[in-house]
Design a protein around this motif. Structure first.
Motif, PDB file in Angstrom:
ATOM      1  N   VAL A 178      -5.310 -34.402  52.510  1.00 14.24           N
ATOM      2  CA  VAL A 178      -6.445 -33.533  52.825  1.00 14.24           C
ATOM      3  C   VAL A 178      -6.543 -32.470  51.733  1.00 14.24           C
ATOM      4  CG1 VAL A 178      -7.514 -32.013  54.521  1.00 14.24           C
ATOM      5  CG2 VAL A 178      -5.979 -33.835  55.294  1.00 14.24           C
ATOM      6  N   LYS A 179      -7.680 -32.406  51.095  1.00 13.61           N
ATOM      7  CA  LYS A 179      -7.856 -31.414  50.031  1.00 13.61           C
ATOM      8  C   LYS A 179      -8.441 -30.136  50.626  1.00 13.61           C
ATOM      9  CE  LYS A 179      -9.640 -30.793  45.341  1.00 13.61           C
ATOM     10  NZ  LYS A 179     -10.394 -31.411  44.223  1.00 13.61           N
ATOM     11  N   THR A 180      -7.629 -29.089  50.657  1.00 14.20           N
ATOM     12  CA  THR A 180      -8.091 -27.778  51.102  1.00 14.20           C
ATOM     13  C   THR A 180      -7.867 -26.782  49.973  1.00 14.20           C
ATOM     14  OG1 THR A 180      -5.948 -27.175  52.059  1.00 14.20           O
ATOM     15  CG2 THR A 180      -7.513 -28.310  53.510  1.00 14.20           C
ATOM     16  N   GLU A 181      -8.364 -25.576  50.176  1.00 15.24           N
ATOM     17  CA  GLU A 181      -8.323 -24.609  49.088  1.00 15.24           C
ATOM     18  C   GLU A 181      -6.944 -24.025  48.828  1.00 15.24           C
ATOM     19  OE1 GLU A 181      -9.963 -22.201  52.687  1.00 15.24           O
ATOM     20  OE2 GLU A 181      -9.891 -24.282  51.998  1.00 15.24           O
ATOM     21  N   GLN A 192      -1.562 -23.956  39.752  1.00 17.62           N
ATOM     22  CA  GLN A 192      -2.793 -24.683  40.010  1.00 17.62           C
ATOM     23  C   GLN A 192      -2.792 -26.059  39.368  1.00 17.62           C
ATOM     24  OE1 GLN A 192      -5.093 -23.305  42.192  1.00 17.62           O
ATOM     25  NE2 GLN A 192      -5.826 -25.422  42.186  1.00 17.62           N
ATOM     26  N   GLU A 193      -2.141 -26.206  38.226  1.00 13.06           N
ATOM     27  CA  GLU A 193      -2.088 -27.498  37.541  1.00 13.06           C
ATOM     28  C   GLU A 193      -1.368 -28.535  38.403  1.00 13.06           C
ATOM     29  OE1 GLU A 193      -0.610 -29.447  33.278  1.00 13.06           O
ATOM     30  OE2 GLU A 193      -0.572 -27.270  33.562  1.00 13.06           O
ATOM     31  N   LYS A 194      -0.224 -28.142  38.980  1.00  8.42           N
ATOM     32  CA  LYS A 194       0.503 -29.058  39.866  1.00  8.42           C
ATOM     33  C   LYS A 194      -0.303 -29.367  41.120  1.00  8.42           C
ATOM     34  CE  LYS A 194       5.306 -28.093  38.555  1.00  8.42           C
ATOM     35  NZ  LYS A 194       6.623 -27.595  39.061  1.00  8.42           N
ATOM     36  N   ALA A 195      -0.964 -28.347  41.655  1.00  6.39           N
ATOM     37  CA  ALA A 195      -1.772 -28.550  42.857  1.00  6.39           C
ATOM     38  C   ALA A 195      -2.911 -29.523  42.588  1.00  6.39           C
ATOM     39  CB  ALA A 195      -2.314 -27.210  43.345  1.00  6.39           C
ATOM     40  N   ASP A 196      -3.589 -29.354  41.461  1.00  2.97           N
ATOM     41  CA  ASP A 196      -4.706 -30.242  41.123  1.00  2.97           C
ATOM     42  C   ASP A 196      -4.239 -31.676  40.906  1.00  2.97           C
ATOM     43  OD1 ASP A 196      -6.402 -28.081  41.260  1.00  2.97           O
ATOM     44  OD2 ASP A 196      -6.493 -27.764  39.087  1.00  2.97           O
ATOM     45  N   ALA A 197      -3.021 -31.854  40.413  1.00  4.97           N
ATOM     46  CA  ALA A 197      -2.501 -33.198  40.142  1.00  4.97           C
ATOM     47  C   ALA A 197      -2.356 -34.024  41.413  1.00  4.97           C
ATOM     48  CB  ALA A 197      -1.157 -33.097  39.423  1.00  4.97           C
ATOM     49  N   VAL A 198      -2.166 -33.359  42.537  1.00  6.57           N
ATOM     50  CA  VAL A 198      -2.028 -34.085  43.810  1.00  6.57           C
ATOM     51  C   VAL A 198      -3.271 -34.913  44.094  1.00  6.57           C
ATOM     52  CG1 VAL A 198      -1.786 -33.815  46.317  1.00  6.57           C
ATOM     53  CG2 VAL A 198      -0.458 -32.356  44.770  1.00  6.57           C
ATOM     54  N   TYR A 199      -4.435 -34.362  43.776  1.00  8.84           N
ATOM     55  CA  TYR A 199      -5.704 -35.014  44.107  1.00  8.84           C
ATOM     56  C   TYR A 199      -6.381 -35.642  42.888  1.00  8.84           C
ATOM     57  CZ  TYR A 199      -4.834 -31.699  47.864  1.00  8.84           C
ATOM     58  OH  TYR A 199      -4.238 -30.968  48.869  1.00  8.84           O
ATOM     59  N   ALA A 200      -5.719 -35.620  41.748  1.00  5.84           N
ATOM     60  CA  ALA A 200      -6.336 -36.114  40.513  1.00  5.84           C
ATOM     61  C   ALA A 200      -6.752 -37.579  40.646  1.00  5.84           C
ATOM     62  CB  ALA A 200      -5.362 -35.961  39.353  1.00  5.84           C
ATOM     63  N   GLY A 201      -7.992 -37.861  40.301  1.00 12.21           N
ATOM     64  CA  GLY A 201      -8.489 -39.227  40.301  1.00 12.21           C
ATOM     65  C   GLY A 201      -8.889 -39.767  41.658  1.00 12.21           C
ATOM     66  N   VAL A 202      -8.696 -38.976  42.719  1.00 11.52           N
ATOM     67  CA  VAL A 202      -9.065 -39.420  44.065  1.00 11.52           C
ATOM     68  C   VAL A 202     -10.488 -38.947  44.335  1.00 11.52           C
ATOM     69  CG1 VAL A 202      -8.505 -39.365  46.524  1.00 11.52           C
ATOM     70  CG2 VAL A 202      -6.677 -39.289  44.805  1.00 11.52           C
ATOM     71  N   ALA A 203     -11.414 -39.881  44.400  1.00 15.94           N
ATOM     72  CA  ALA A 203     -12.829 -39.524  44.513  1.00 15.94           C
ATOM     73  C   ALA A 203     -13.141 -38.841  45.832  1.00 15.94           C
ATOM     74  CB  ALA A 203     -13.686 -40.769  44.347  1.00 15.94           C
ATOM     75  N   PRO A 205     -10.866 -37.539  48.838  1.00 13.35           N
ATOM     76  CA  PRO A 205      -9.799 -37.204  49.782  1.00 13.35           C
ATOM     77  C   PRO A 205     -10.422 -36.680  51.068  1.00 13.35           C
ATOM     78  CG  PRO A 205     -10.069 -35.448  48.182  1.00 13.35           C
ATOM     79  CD  PRO A 205     -10.988 -36.570  47.752  1.00 13.35           C
ATOM     80  N   LEU A 206      -9.654 -36.633  52.122  1.00 14.82           N
ATOM     81  CA  LEU A 206     -10.144 -35.969  53.319  1.00 14.82           C
ATOM     82  C   LEU A 206     -10.345 -34.487  53.024  1.00 14.82           C
ATOM     83  CD1 LEU A 206      -7.806 -37.513  56.059  1.00 14.82           C
ATOM     84  CD2 LEU A 206     -10.144 -38.183  55.505  1.00 14.82           C
ATOM     85  N   VAL A 207     -11.213 -33.861  53.812  1.00 18.31           N
ATOM     86  CA  VAL A 207     -11.401 -32.415  53.734  1.00 18.31           C
ATOM     87  C   VAL A 207     -11.177 -31.835  55.127  1.00 18.31           C
ATOM     88  CG1 VAL A 207     -12.963 -32.516  51.759  1.00 18.31           C
ATOM     89  CG2 VAL A 207     -13.895 -32.635  54.087  1.00 18.31           C
ATOM     90  N   ALA A 208     -11.111 -30.515  55.187  1.00 22.89           N
ATOM     91  CA  ALA A 208     -10.769 -29.856  56.449  1.00 22.89           C
ATOM     92  C   ALA A 208     -11.722 -30.233  57.581  1.00 22.89           C
ATOM     93  CB  ALA A 208     -10.755 -28.346  56.245  1.00 22.89           C
ATOM     94  N   ASP A 209     -13.006 -30.375  57.269  1.00 26.42           N
ATOM     95  CA  ASP A 209     -13.980 -30.718  58.310  1.00 26.42           C
ATOM     96  C   ASP A 209     -13.706 -32.082  58.938  1.00 26.42           C
ATOM     97  OD1 ASP A 209     -15.674 -28.458  58.544  1.00 26.42           O
ATOM     98  OD2 ASP A 209     -16.699 -28.998  56.687  1.00 26.42           O
TER      99      ASP A 209
END
Length: 248
Positions: A178-181, A192-203, A205-209
């Protein structure tokens, strides 16, 4: 008709804030509980709900939450949690492990214990514990978090057994990616670089909603229907280690 009431912990951002909004839209009066009082105050004003400063690891603040809620409560969403660090066991930080256990397990227990009488008094209470797919599988660098979220899962299972003759349903939702802020940023100490890498390339991901929508569905089933557990992932995530990524 009496307005239904809900408590959402960890409501200052992410899944918690989204869940508060979805429950309010479904007709609940929402007690928005979190440590960051300014954020939950703004959210509660938006939703015509009630803001409560509450650190779930503080017995005093949890007791104050229960006092403010009063004698009856329809829904409790134990969302407060978090992951801190991603070190292997060989170099693990004990303080980070303690912090994860305190919020994901002890905090969940304290809030549930304090609000259980009100949930029972409602005649049809619902507890939703926000777990994780990390509570179902191990992965390198995740031992502290996976141990804590396995704890969330087992507490949920135990509660269901202990409350089998009470008018309270016990549910767990276990989200995958789940990509949240804030979640990944907090986990990696603001990197932030490590955090962004978690979702890198994933068109997508789930979001909070997405999670908030599922939680709202769970708690609005007829009172005889218990959603024991819901595992929810983005289509791109076949398993914890198997994620479809597309890079330009």
């Amino acid at each position: 008709m009496t307005t239904r009431t809900a408590v959402v912990t960890g409501a200052s951002s992410g899944i918690g804030a989204a869940t508060a909004r979805h429950l309010a839209a479904a007709g609940f009066h929402v007690y928005c509980a979190a440590r960051r009082e300014d954020r939950v105050s703004a959210l509660a004003k938006e939703l015509d709900g009630t803001a409560v400063r509450c650190d779930v690891t503080s017995p005093e603040e949890v007791a104050a939450l229960a006092e403010q809620v009063g004698g009856t409560l329809d829904v409790l969403v134990n969302n407060a949690g978090g992951a801190f660090g991603a070190d292997p066991v060989a170099s693990a930080n004990a303080d980070e492990w303690r912090a994860m256990y305190e919020v994901n397990v002890i905090g969940l227990m304290q809030v549930t214990r304090a609000l259980l009488p009100a949930l029972i008094a409602s005649g049809a209470g619902v507890i939703v514990n926000v777990g994780s797919t990390a509570g179902r599988i191990a992965y390198e660098g995740g031992a502290g978090y996976t141990a804590a979220k396995h704890g969330t899962k087992v507490v949920s299972e135990t509660l269901r057994l202990e409350l089998y003759d009470q008018p309270v349903r016990v549910c767990e939702i276990a989200p995958g990616m789940v990509k949240t802020e804030e979640f990944a940023t907090v986990r990696f100490g603001g990197d932030q670089e490590k955090a962004d890498a978690v979702y890198a390339g994933v068109a997508e991901p789930l979001v909070a909603d997405d999670i908030a929508d599922a939680i709202t569905w769970m708690v609005t089933r007829p009172s005889h229907v218990n959603i024991d557990e819901m595992v929810i992932r983005p289509r791109a995530q076949a398993a914890q280690h198997k994620v479809h990524r597309v890079f330009p």
